[in-house]
Design an enzyme around this catalytic site. Structure first.
Site, PDB file in Angstrom:
ATOM      1  N   LEU A  62       6.661   2.932   1.481  1.00  0.00           N
ATOM      2  CA  LEU A  62       7.597   1.779   1.541  1.00  0.00           C
ATOM      3  C   LEU A  62       8.578   2.003   2.687  1.00  0.00           C
ATOM      4  O   LEU A  62       9.238   3.053   2.798  1.00  0.00           O
ATOM      5  CB  LEU A  62       8.297   1.507   0.138  1.00  0.00           C
ATOM      6  N   VAL A  75      10.405  -7.372  10.081  1.00  0.00           N
ATOM      7  CA  VAL A  75      11.636  -6.355  10.160  1.00  0.00           C
ATOM      8  C   VAL A  75      11.232  -5.492  11.201  1.00  0.00           C
ATOM      9  O   VAL A  75      10.299  -4.835  10.929  1.00  0.00           O
ATOM     10  CB  VAL A  75      11.690  -5.856   8.687  1.00  0.00           C
ATOM     11  N   HIS A  86       9.295  -3.522   3.533  1.00  0.00           N
ATOM     12  CA  HIS A  86       8.948  -3.591   2.215  1.00  0.00           C
ATOM     13  C   HIS A  86      10.137  -3.861   1.501  1.00  0.00           C
ATOM     14  O   HIS A  86      10.218  -4.839   0.375  1.00  0.00           O
ATOM     15  CB  HIS A  86       8.169  -2.346   1.521  1.00  0.00           C
ATOM     16  N   GLY A 141       4.775  -9.913   4.240  1.00  0.00           N
ATOM     17  CA  GLY A 141       5.239  -9.893   5.539  1.00  0.00           C
ATOM     18  C   GLY A 141       4.591 -10.545   6.447  1.00  0.00           C
ATOM     19  O   GLY A 141       3.326 -10.838   6.526  1.00  0.00           O
ATOM     20  N   GLU A 142       5.503 -11.339   7.568  1.00  0.00           N
ATOM     21  CA  GLU A 142       4.524 -11.887   8.759  1.00  0.00           C
ATOM     22  C   GLU A 142       4.105 -11.094   9.793  1.00  0.00           C
ATOM     23  O   GLU A 142       3.287 -11.682  10.863  1.00  0.00           O
ATOM     24  CB  GLU A 142       5.652 -12.872   9.231  1.00  0.00           C
ATOM     25  N   GLU A 177      11.769  -0.341   5.074  1.00  0.00           N
ATOM     26  CA  GLU A 177      12.622  -1.390   5.103  1.00  0.00           C
ATOM     27  C   GLU A 177      12.190  -2.670   5.062  1.00  0.00           C
ATOM     28  O   GLU A 177      12.685  -3.534   4.410  1.00  0.00           O
ATOM     29  CB  GLU A 177      13.787  -1.075   6.169  1.00  0.00           C
ATOM     30  N   MET A 198       0.810  -1.146   0.043  1.00  0.00           N
ATOM     31  CA  MET A 198       0.062   0.020   0.005  1.00  0.00           C
ATOM     32  C   MET A 198       0.928   1.238  -0.158  1.00  0.00           C
ATOM     33  O   MET A 198       0.514   2.451   0.477  1.00  0.00           O
ATOM     34  CB  MET A 198      -0.999   0.009   1.243  1.00  0.00           C
ATOM     35  N   GLY A 199       2.139   1.195  -0.463  1.00  0.00           N
ATOM     36  CA  GLY A 199       3.099   2.158  -0.585  1.00  0.00           C
ATOM     37  C   GLY A 199       3.452   2.604   0.857  1.00  0.00           C
ATOM     38  O   GLY A 199       3.441   1.918   1.711  1.00  0.00           O
TER      39      GLY A 199
END
Length: 282
Positions: A32, A177, A36, A148-149, A34, A29-30
């Site tokens: 962005l 992250v 992403h 991502g988790e 690290e 969804m932008g």
């Protein structure tokens, strides 16, 4: 690195790719960050070409003000992606283009995966997520798609859609992250003041402590402890803390051997809603 804003433009770029090459997809969804970038870097490493979608999906927001406040900066996002690779196609459609002027979500049967945690507090959220992800998977037809988790419940629901619809794509979950203080990276973090951003590190510290207690305490005891801990942090409002089966997302009542469990949490830091989770026994 091409930037395309319509489905037809995207199809033209995809048609020009080597049909024997591997294609990856990273839906975003932008705004962005690290986290992403890590997804995109993995996709670039494992595929010949990668599509990164940048689309703030209105049907997954149950709060209009939250949708309006969501950070948007396409130029900054493009700069992040240009630093990663020139083998990326950026797809940044409008809502009207994505939904063909009918901005409504499909209805899915997720076998209860959507009834807990995020689904319980954000009505219709996962129907919105499912609609845009299924649209992207059908449009791009990637070999692999990366998520991502941090949004672990979303990841399980996307796997459910892929299985139910028999979509020929491998869904790859990537580790959370974190910022240096442990806070899970999120586009929403940009809305936090410096002070609150530091205080929000307590969320991850609490998850770590819950994992340490998991082998000795019951889920209820741990949940009660977490609830009491947040009462000491006036700037952090606990919305939920849940220990659940990692596969079914059902709440844990009695721990069983050979089952994987995760702790899930949602917290308001001022008016910014943050989520996180952690594996408890693997």
């Amino acid at each position: 690195m091409p930037l395309v804003k319509t489905k037809n433009q995207l199809k033209s770029h995809l048609a020009a790719l080597d049909p024997k090459g591997r294609l990856g997809l990273v839906p975003t969804m932008g705004a962005l960050h690290e986290g992403h970038a890590t997804l995109v870097e993995k996709a670039v490493t494992e595929n010949d070409s990668v599509v990164v979608s940048i689309f703030v999906n209105p049907t997954q927001f149950n709060d209009k003000e939250d949708l309006e406040r969501y950070p948007r900066d396409l130029n900054a996002d493009m700069a992040v992606l240009m630093d990663i690779s020139d083998r990326i196609i950026v797809f940044a459609p409008s809502a009207e283009e994505m939904y063909q002027n009918d901005i409504t979500a499909n209805t899915y049967d997720f076998d209860g995966l959507d009834k807990v945690m995020e689904g319980a507090f954000r009505k219709g959220h996962f129907n919105g997520v499912g609609t845009v992800v299924e649209t992207l998977l059908r449009l791009v037809a990637p070999d692999r798609a990366y998520f991502g988790e941090k949004d672990f419940q979303q990841l399980q629901i996307i796997k459910k859609i892929v299985a139910d619809k028999s979509l020929p794509v491998e869904i790859i979950g990537c580790p959370i992250v974190r910022e240096s203080n442990g806070l899970a990276m999120s586009s929403r973090n940009k809305r936090l003041s410096k002070t609150i951003r530091q205080e929000a590190s307590f969320i991850y510290k609490t998850l770590i402590a819950a994992r340490e207690k998991f082998g000795m305490k019951s889920a209820k005891q741990i949940t009660d402890w977490v609830t009491n801990e947040f009462k000491n942090h006036a700037d952090l409002e606990l919305e939920y803390f849940v220990i659940a089966d990692a596969d079914t997302l059902s709440m844990e009542t009695k721990k069983q051997r050979n089952k994987k469990y995760r702790a899930f949490i949602a917290v308001y830091a001022d008016d910014v809603r943050l989520i996180d989770n952690i594996a408890l026994n693997y």
